[in-house]
Structure formats: structure tokens, C-alpha cells
Design an enzyme around this catalytic site. Sequence first.
Site, PDB file in Angstrom:
ATOM      1  CG  PHE A   1      -1.745  -1.244   1.348  1.00 58.15           C
ATOM      2  CD1 PHE A   1      -2.812  -1.478   0.475  1.00 58.15           C
ATOM      3  CD2 PHE A   1      -1.441  -2.212   2.302  1.00 58.15           C
ATOM      4  CE1 PHE A   1      -3.563  -2.644   0.565  1.00 58.15           C
ATOM      5  CE2 PHE A   1      -2.188  -3.381   2.402  1.00 58.15           C
ATOM      6  CZ  PHE A   1      -3.250  -3.603   1.530  1.00 58.15           C
ATOM      7  CG  ASP A   2       1.683   3.380  -3.077  1.00 59.40           C
ATOM      8  OD1 ASP A   2       2.721   2.802  -2.682  1.00 59.40           O
ATOM      9  OD2 ASP A   2       1.215   3.250  -4.229  1.00 59.40           O
ATOM     10  CB  VAL A   3      -3.128   5.725   0.238  1.00 61.54           C
ATOM     11  CG1 VAL A   3      -4.045   6.679   1.006  1.00 61.54           C
ATOM     12  CG2 VAL A   3      -2.487   6.420  -0.953  1.00 61.54           C
TER      13      VAL A   3
END
Lengths: 303, 303
Positions: free
Chosen positions: A21-23
Site C-alpha cells: 500500500f501507498d495510502v
Amino acid sequence: MAQPKYLSGDKAAIDEFLSRFDVFLFDCDGVLWSGDYLFEKVPETIEMLRSKGKQLVFVTNNSTKSRQDYKKKFDKLGIPAKVEEVFGSSYSAAVYIARILKLPAPKNKVFVLGETGIEQELDSEGVSYIGGTDPAFRRDIEPEDFTNIANGSALDPDVGIVLSGLDFHVNYLKMATAFQYLQRGALFLATNTDSTLPMAQSFFPGAGSAGAGLVKAIGREPLSLGKPSQAMMDAVEGKFQFDRSRTCMIGDRLNTDIQFGIDGKLGGTLAVLTGVSKKEEFLAEGAPTVPTAYVNALGDLMG
Amino acid sequence: MAQPKYLSGDKAAIDEFLSRFDVFLFDCDGVLWSGDYLFEKVPETIEMLRSKGKQLVFVTNNSTKSRQDYKKKFDKLGIPAKVEEVFGSSYSAAVYIARILKLPAPKNKVFVLGETGIEQELDSEGVSYIGGTDPAFRRDIEPEDFTNIANGSALDPDVGIVLSGLDFHVNYLKMATAFQYLQRGALFLATNTDSTLPMAQSFFPGAGSAGAGLVKAIGREPLSLGKPSQAMMDAVEGKFQFDRSRTCMIGDRLNTDIQFGIDGKLGGTLAVLTGVSKKEEFLAEGAPTVPTAYVNALGDLMG
């Protein structure tokens, strides 16, 4: 459905999970804190995620607080956060009204059932409103009010929306006025529809209960701009422009937080066990809402 | 189901219909009057029925008024009526609590959400209560109230029943207090659960809407002692000893008045179109609630 992965104490599994995940979308109460009690290692976990370049958004249904109010709470508890990272249901409603609904003037004013948090967020988006904390509406209904509400002389002809949130000053005058606007065709929105509010280690009526009189009177549900409504997810995405497949929702409530992430087709969801829902609820055979993974507490992500 | 017979302007049909009944149960709001507006020829129609030897009972869901209050309203509007002919939902609730429920003392006190009409009828049946019109509950909730309600120090340990009626002074403090009693096991009763109140030729939130917050918070419905609950029909019959097959219910609401008569297996029901329901609702194919007959207004029975 796949069994959720238990991450507490498993450093390799945590690293693999975080790498997907980036967010991260965070619920607050029950995840970061309970009331004024900060859970262990929360500031460190937030810092760790930032150091890995993750984008963080704090998504809360509490409509009585504005983002500014929330920022103060983060500061007080020592959690590093920026105002722009907070996304409350009041702000969600304001963004929806101002940027998505965009009713044509002049019939675009909002009649507010709720506290100052809603008013502040409507102000921040340039939305006109009446009601809310106006002392003129914080009084008993009088016989002449029935006539003036019914014949419209007590109404503002520019009101096109009724927005219902948690109102600690709910009264019959406001309920009757809002009901008359709805009967005359106003749109019916809610910041959120949670039935209860956890406070003082018990439960009190939530935004959904404060607004339930209006729902019963008009006979239909409002469009909710809070979790798990996807109108809120759309508003969050409209502001932060993230890739849903690289986004994870972290929360303590299965039927709001985790369902919110699942319905939004996010890449994953992470349940924490420091709040409302218990692991038995999602580990049970045929559980309706199952997270991708879970930890005992958010701080367990520190490994 | 047979189509309802339209009686307005048809003298022969009216005479035949009236001859089938010895007793008429009347709804009041929307039938005799709307708020303070008396419908045409109502006193004359009442006199005409009396002159034919009919027994009349005024069965109303309005819980804000006691039978004495109702008598005053009849006098003011010039409708001939006796106190003993009035049967309101507050009286119905008081009779149910005092004579049917009979909870053992001391845990038999009632927490009232409503107006003085409920209090007067509870007094008349010797039922103890708190809340209601007590000024101590007519104020904003304060931070310490959350703690004191949650830990029970603001509660009366003898409360075993929450009774919810139409409350023009609904507020968060009363809602939170009642919710806490329900969480601790109090029985949940309502004088009635009408969603709306017809007033000033419009609609206002009814008892069901004033109490909807509590229903939403606790997640279950109260036992209603008003129409269309048959608990009320049983109470009326217990007092007036009538032959159901020779009794007709007259009302403006299909889902309360007319359903009340149908469920009670009365000889007939008569809908009037001066209130909430429209004829399209019962003339439609597959309509769930269909009266025996209907008139545009009660005064049409004068022929």
C-alpha cells in the site's frame, strides 16, 4: 472468503502487508485513541509509516468536530498530523454539497441540524446555511410557530438541502422546520447515521439517532456522507487522488470501517481490536464482513 | 377485497350504512378538526348520530392531551361530548401499566418522554413517574451529564418502564437518559407511534418521530398502546362493552385508524378524506388497507 491474516508479532508478514500500500485511511476513535486515552506506540507507528513514504488520511464519522478541532486533538495527544490529512463526515458533507451536488443558486442554502463542526466545514467550502447553532432555533416551539412553519412564512425560500448530523441541542422546533423543508422538496443529507456514540464507557444516542425523528416523519433515509457510504469514499478520492488498489483502510468497526474499505474496492483492510468489534465476529463461519488482516493494536505494526 | 362504497351525496347509501352500527369509534384529528380548525357540519353530524341513538367514542392517539383536556377542546369547538366518551393513547397506556402490566414495586416507576397529558393519565391510574414536564430535564446536556448517566448516578433505580409519547420538548438529555434506562433493561412502551401530526393544514413530527431517536439507538420498537395496536382496542372494549360486529371505526388514516378497525374485526370502517390518507391509496389495485366506505368529509353524513 479468505481468512484474515493475523499480523501481530510477525515482522515479515507486517513488512509484506505494508509494502502493498501507498495510502492508509485511518479511523480514529478505537484505533488511535479511546476518548482521551492514547493507545500505545500510536505516534511511533504514524511516524514509521510516514518514514516509509506512505500517505495518511484520518477518516472520521464524528460530525461535531471540524478538521481544525480534530487537529487540536491530535496535537494534544502528541500524534503528528496535518489539518489537510483529516477527513471528517462534516467536511465530507461540505465537499459533496459544494463540489459534487452544486445546486444552482439561489436555492442552494443548507438547513443544518447539528453542531459547530458542520458549520465550520460548510464555511470552509463557501456553502450558505441556516439553523445549526443559531440561538433563534434553540428554543421551545410556540403555537404560532406551527402556523408560520406550515404556511412557509418562517422558512427561508432559498433552502434546498437539509443536512442532519449529531446535534446535542436537538429540539422539536428544528425537527418540525427541517421536516417542512423536506416536505417542500429539499434534498435530505446526513453527515453520518451511526446509531450510537461511545462515551464515558457507555453508549449515547449517535447522529443517526438524533436524526431518526426526521427519517421517521418523512419516511425515507438521507444520503449519508459518512462511513460506510461510498459518497464519503468518492469525496476522499476526489481530494487525494489515490490508487484504490494501493490503499488500505484501518479501523475497529466491521460494519462501518472495514465495510467502507471493502465496498470501496480498496486493495486491503486492516482491523484493530482496540475498539468496538471483536475478532470472533470476523473469524466466525459466514461472517458478513471480513478484513484482509488484523492486529491486536495499531502499535503492533512497529513489529 | 371489495371496493369501498363512496357515500358522499348518496342519502340512501348513508342511511343504510348508518343503520348497520350502534357504536361509532371516532378518530379526532383529521376527522373532526385539523388543529384548531373545525371541519364543516361536524357538530351537526355528531348531534344527528346521537339523535339516532348511536353510542360515540372518541379514540385518539394524541398523547399530549388528557381526557379532561380533550373535553375542553370539544367544548371550545362546539362539539357536544362527555369526558367518558374520550379514550386517548395516554389513558390507554396508563390503563395498560396499572391494570395489565402491574410490575411489582419498587421497580415500577415510569420515565416519561412526553407532555402533561401523559402525566395526568398516569396520575389518574396511580402510576409513579419521573421525567415528563419536569423542568430538571428541560435543559441542555452538560459534559458531567454523560458521566452521571453512564455510571447511573443520575438515574432513579426504581425506573422499570420508559414510556414515549409526543414530546414538544424533546431534547438530547432526555433521549440519553431514556436510552440508558433501556440499556439497563427497562420495558419500552409508547403511547402511539404515528410518524406525523396533522396541524395548521400541514404535517409536523408525530409521537413516532419524537421517539424515533430512542428506537434507532436501542435497535428495537416499543410496544404501542395507541392505534392500530389491538392493546388499545381491548382497553376500549373493556370500558365500553360493545358488540364489535355493530361497531364502526371512522378515521382519516388507513394505516392507523382503518387498520385498527379491520384488525379489531369491527363490523365496518369509514374513511374520511379531510386528513392524511388519499382515496388513491385505498382505491389502488392491491391496496393493503381498504375501508368499508368513504366520504369526502364527515359532514357529508348529513346527506
